[in-house]
Design a protein around this motif. Structure first.
Motif, mmCIF file in Angstrom:
data_model
loop_
_atom_site.group_PDB
_atom_site.id
_atom_site.type_symbol
_atom_site.label_atom_id
_atom_site.label_comp_id
_atom_site.label_asym_id
_atom_site.label_seq_id
_atom_site.Cartn_x
_atom_site.Cartn_y
_atom_site.Cartn_z
ATOM 1 N N UNK A 1 34.018 69.707 29.298
ATOM 2 C CA UNK A 1 34.835 70.930 28.651
ATOM 3 C C UNK A 1 35.708 70.590 27.629
ATOM 4 N N UNK A 2 36.481 69.296 27.738
ATOM 5 C CA UNK A 2 37.201 68.963 26.785
ATOM 6 C C UNK A 2 36.560 68.356 25.531
ATOM 7 N N UNK A 3 35.201 68.147 25.644
ATOM 8 C CA UNK A 3 34.292 67.526 24.667
ATOM 9 C C UNK A 3 34.023 66.100 24.719
ATOM 10 N N UNK A 4 34.388 65.376 25.955
ATOM 11 C CA UNK A 4 34.269 64.111 26.144
ATOM 12 C C UNK A 4 32.868 63.774 26.754
ATOM 13 N N UNK A 5 32.266 62.471 26.146
ATOM 14 C CA UNK A 5 31.164 61.924 26.648
ATOM 15 C C UNK A 5 31.344 61.523 28.228
ATOM 16 N N UNK B 1 37.102 68.579 38.224
ATOM 17 C CA UNK B 1 37.591 67.503 37.391
ATOM 18 C C UNK B 1 36.541 67.010 36.215
ATOM 19 N N UNK B 2 35.232 66.677 37.071
ATOM 20 C CA UNK B 2 34.175 66.202 36.155
ATOM 21 C C UNK B 2 34.031 67.211 35.122
ATOM 22 N N UNK B 3 33.696 68.360 35.523
ATOM 23 C CA UNK B 3 33.650 69.602 34.449
ATOM 24 C C UNK B 3 34.607 69.669 33.423
ATOM 25 N N UNK B 4 35.744 69.588 33.807
ATOM 26 C CA UNK B 4 36.951 69.640 32.808
ATOM 27 C C UNK B 4 36.918 68.678 31.768
ATOM 28 N N UNK C 1 26.068 70.967 32.623
ATOM 29 C CA UNK C 1 26.969 70.881 31.514
ATOM 30 C C UNK C 1 27.392 69.351 31.350
ATOM 31 N N UNK C 2 27.263 68.686 32.625
ATOM 32 C CA UNK C 2 27.542 67.072 32.319
ATOM 33 C C UNK C 2 26.401 66.439 32.042
ATOM 34 N N UNK C 3 25.087 67.118 32.404
ATOM 35 C CA UNK C 3 24.057 66.248 32.156
ATOM 36 C C UNK C 3 23.830 66.150 30.511
ATOM 37 N N UNK C 4 24.124 67.021 29.933
ATOM 38 C CA UNK C 4 24.156 67.172 28.148
ATOM 39 C C UNK C 4 25.330 66.159 27.911
ATOM 40 N N UNK C 5 26.088 65.750 28.570
ATOM 41 C CA UNK C 5 27.114 64.864 27.735
ATOM 42 C C UNK C 5 27.121 63.417 28.472
ATOM 43 N N UNK C 6 26.120 63.276 29.133
ATOM 44 C CA UNK C 6 25.825 61.737 29.840
ATOM 45 C C UNK C 6 25.476 60.913 28.569
#
Length: 72
Positions: free
Chosen positions: A22-26, A16-19, A61-66
């Motif tokens: 992947x959907x483009x959210x921060x 879920x966190x990855x999705x 991938x989550x690291x880049x979006x934090x």
């Protein structure tokens, strides 16, 4: 949109966190356990937030979006 995640949820539901990413959210860090940190004291607060950051950024991938900002 910025999704505020609990570290515990990122560990328990990594797909879920990855999705979300992947959907483009921060991703905003909302702590690890959703404690009322103002009542916990500095040491517990620091530990909770550090643990949350480690859990959420465990996936590259989550690291880049934090998002490293606060509204306060």
């Amino acid at each position: 949109m910025t999704a505020r995640l609990l570290g515990r949820m990122a560990e328990e539901l990594p797909d879920v966190a990855r999705a979300i990413v992947d959907a483009g959210h921060e991703v905003g860090v909302h702590g690890y356990e959703d404690l009322l940190l103002v009542e916990q004291g500095p040491a517990v607060t620091c530990h909770d937030i550090s643990r949350a950051i480690a859990a959420i950024t465990a996936d590259e991938r989550r690291t880049a979006a934090v998002v490293a900002r606060s509204r306060w």
